[in-house]
Design a protein around this motif. Structure first.
Motif, PDB file in Angstrom:
ATOM      1  N   ARG A 178      -4.770  -3.299  -0.143  1.00 29.96           N
ATOM      2  CA  ARG A 178      -6.028  -2.867   0.458  1.00 29.96           C
ATOM      3  C   ARG A 178      -6.740  -1.877  -0.462  1.00 29.96           C
ATOM      4  O   ARG A 178      -6.110  -0.997  -1.049  1.00 29.96           O
ATOM      5  CB  ARG A 178      -5.772  -2.231   1.824  1.00 29.96           C
ATOM      6  N   LYS A 179      -8.050  -1.997  -0.527  1.00 26.99           N
ATOM      7  CA  LYS A 179      -8.849  -1.140  -1.395  1.00 26.99           C
ATOM      8  C   LYS A 179      -8.660   0.337  -1.067  1.00 26.99           C
ATOM      9  O   LYS A 179      -8.607   1.181  -1.961  1.00 26.99           O
ATOM     10  CB  LYS A 179     -10.321  -1.523  -1.263  1.00 26.99           C
ATOM     11  N   SER A 180      -8.523   0.647   0.226  1.00 23.66           N
ATOM     12  CA  SER A 180      -8.363   2.037   0.633  1.00 23.66           C
ATOM     13  C   SER A 180      -7.035   2.632   0.171  1.00 23.66           C
ATOM     14  O   SER A 180      -6.879   3.854   0.145  1.00 23.66           O
ATOM     15  CB  SER A 180      -8.465   2.147   2.157  1.00 23.66           C
ATOM     16  N   GLN A 181      -6.072   1.792  -0.199  1.00 20.64           N
ATOM     17  CA  GLN A 181      -4.764   2.281  -0.608  1.00 20.64           C
ATOM     18  C   GLN A 181      -4.625   2.489  -2.110  1.00 20.64           C
ATOM     19  O   GLN A 181      -3.660   3.107  -2.562  1.00 20.64           O
ATOM     20  CB  GLN A 181      -3.680   1.298  -0.136  1.00 20.64           C
ATOM     21  N   VAL A 182      -5.584   1.958  -2.880  1.00 20.73           N
ATOM     22  CA  VAL A 182      -5.450   1.993  -4.340  1.00 20.73           C
ATOM     23  C   VAL A 182      -5.263   3.418  -4.851  1.00 20.73           C
ATOM     24  O   VAL A 182      -4.422   3.681  -5.725  1.00 20.73           O
ATOM     25  CB  VAL A 182      -6.676   1.326  -4.999  1.00 20.73           C
ATOM     26  N   LYS A 183      -6.038   4.387  -4.337  1.00 23.11           N
ATOM     27  CA  LYS A 183      -5.959   5.759  -4.847  1.00 23.11           C
ATOM     28  C   LYS A 183      -4.672   6.461  -4.473  1.00 23.11           C
ATOM     29  O   LYS A 183      -4.366   7.543  -4.991  1.00 23.11           O
ATOM     30  CB  LYS A 183      -7.152   6.572  -4.344  1.00 23.11           C
ATOM     31  N   PHE A 184      -3.884   5.863  -3.579  1.00 19.00           N
ATOM     32  CA  PHE A 184      -2.616   6.472  -3.167  1.00 19.00           C
ATOM     33  C   PHE A 184      -1.403   5.794  -3.815  1.00 19.00           C
ATOM     34  O   PHE A 184      -0.273   6.217  -3.583  1.00 19.00           O
ATOM     35  CB  PHE A 184      -2.455   6.409  -1.649  1.00 19.00           C
ATOM     36  N   LEU A 185      -1.629   4.739  -4.586  1.00 18.64           N
ATOM     37  CA  LEU A 185      -0.527   3.958  -5.146  1.00 18.64           C
ATOM     38  C   LEU A 185      -0.502   4.043  -6.669  1.00 18.64           C
ATOM     39  O   LEU A 185      -1.558   3.984  -7.324  1.00 18.64           O
ATOM     40  CB  LEU A 185      -0.646   2.485  -4.738  1.00 18.64           C
ATOM     41  N   HIS A 186       0.712   4.147  -7.217  1.00 16.94           N
ATOM     42  CA  HIS A 186       0.911   4.111  -8.655  1.00 16.94           C
ATOM     43  C   HIS A 186       1.982   3.064  -8.960  1.00 16.94           C
ATOM     44  O   HIS A 186       3.150   3.242  -8.590  1.00 16.94           O
ATOM     45  CB  HIS A 186       1.355   5.488  -9.180  1.00 16.94           C
ATOM     46  N   PRO A 187       1.617   1.949  -9.613  1.00 16.51           N
ATOM     47  CA  PRO A 187       2.602   0.904  -9.909  1.00 16.51           C
ATOM     48  C   PRO A 187       3.690   1.413 -10.847  1.00 16.51           C
ATOM     49  O   PRO A 187       3.415   2.098 -11.829  1.00 16.51           O
ATOM     50  CB  PRO A 187       1.758  -0.193 -10.582  1.00 16.51           C
ATOM     51  N   GLN A 188       4.940   1.026 -10.525  1.00 15.97           N
ATOM     52  CA  GLN A 188       6.095   1.415 -11.343  1.00 15.97           C
ATOM     53  C   GLN A 188       7.051   0.229 -11.450  1.00 15.97           C
ATOM     54  O   GLN A 188       8.165   0.258 -10.949  1.00 15.97           O
ATOM     55  CB  GLN A 188       6.821   2.615 -10.719  1.00 15.97           C
TER      56      GLN A 188
END
Length: 352
Positions: A178-188
């Motif tokens: 979800r677009k709203s979650q992008v700023k809270f997620l960091h791919p690892q």
């Protein structure tokens, strides 16, 4: 002595949490229901499947094969023999048949039920893409009109997903979120670091704690949740009937835009309203409101509409038979029932 006592307490707490197997709260594994390499950015629709992709995904504990055709959809090649009528279907994962084999999805089942009704041969083309909102579904159909020249379009409308218009899925590290979650997620790699903080420096502190200490990670999550609760605004009453009716209006506008586009192109148009079972086998009353809203809109526009709710509810007997175990996506029997209800309506429109 106070400092030594505090240090001992922190070390003891850390060891106790590790022995107990408490997970680091910011670490969210990447789901096996999607695969990197399966999606790519699209300038019109935001993202789509990668043409020629082939692999397996796991959904609700079931492994299914995913093969993407030359045009970027989960179906056979879109070649329609001369003298064969064609039906183009668009929608989200409930149209693409996520969690099932491609032949179990309602578009392929619709083709089988149309064959049972007799008449000219008809090919049903599945252009559903997981995570799509109705704007993306509409753009998909419109982008294929000139190339495929279908006789009819069926739009799989999932009204419960109306919020995707304002908060769509987008690609992050090759996977839809979800677009709203992008700023809270960091791919690892095989997981995301997921923060509850908005400020970047607090996110970095939380991620540092999750990398090196369980106790620190838990304490940061508790702090973050407390801050979020204290600053959270009162939510809009979308659970009310009026809230649902208001919320679904943008979705209905997209249905209307596709109806206009098909009419201008000389193509027939049918809507399938998709409703899902709750975990206990019931259907939330809000889905009646949403389904009724779509039906009323279609009736006002003269759009043939097939609601799935009255097809499923009397046959479910309160049992979760029309959903996948541990998943709200349709079971194979649900796809088949929906296709059976849809077939005579599609046939009537094709014969007009």
């Amino acid at each position: 002595m106070v400092l030594v006592g505090l240090a001992v307490a922190l070390v003891a707490g850390e060891l106790a949490l590790r022995v107990a197997g408490v997970p680091r709260p910011a670490i969210m594994p990447v789901s096996d229901s999607n695969r990197r390499g399966m999606f790519a950015e699209d300038p019109v629709r935001g993202y789509g499947y990668v043409p020629g992709f082939s692999g397996e995904v796991v959904r609700a504990g079931r492994t299914t094969a995913v093969s993407i055709n030359e045009r970027g959809f989960r179906d056979r090649p879109f070649d329609v023999p001369e003298g064969t009528r064609s039906v183009l279907t668009v929608g989200d994962s409930l149209t693409a048949g996520w969690g099932l084999e491609a032949e179990e999805a309602w578009p392929r089942q619709l083709e089988a039920h149309l064959a049972e009704l007799g008449g000219p041969p008809t090919r049903v083309l599945n252009a559903g893409v997981t995570g799509y909102n109705m704007r993306q579904a509409r753009l998909t159909a419109e982008g294929l009109f000139d190339e495929l020249q279908p006789d009819l379009v069926v739009m799989g409308v999932y009204p419960l997903g109306f919020d995707r218009l304002g908060n769509p899925f987008v690609l992050l590290d090759g996977l839809p979120v979800r677009k709203s979650q992008v700023k809270f997620l960091h791919p690892q790699g095989d997981h995301y670091l997921q923060s509850v903080f908005k400020r970047p420096w607090l996110q970095q502190v939380e991620f540092f704690c999750n990398r090196y200490t369980v106790l620190g990670a838990v304490m940061m999550r508790v702090l973050g949740n407390l801050r979020r609760e204290s600053t959270r605004a009162a939510p809009e009453a979308l659970g009310s009937d009026d809230g649902l009716v208001r919320g679904v209006q943008p979705l209905l506008e997209e249905v209307g835009l596709l109806a206009t586009a098909t009419e201008q192109a000389g193509i027939r148009f049918v809507v399938l309203v998709i409703s899902i079972q709750e975990g206990d086998g019931t259907y939330h009353p809000g889905q009646d409101v949403l389904s009724d809203s779509v039906e009323a809109y279609c009736a006002g526009r003269g759009i043939p509409c097939v609601p799935s709710l009255p097809v499923f509810r009397p046959r479910a007997h309160g049992e979760p038979v029309f959903k996948l175990p541990g998943d709200l996506h349709w079971s194979a029997s649900a796809h088949d029932l929906a296709a059976a209800a849809l077939a005579p309506v599609v046939r009537e429109q094709l014969d007009r």
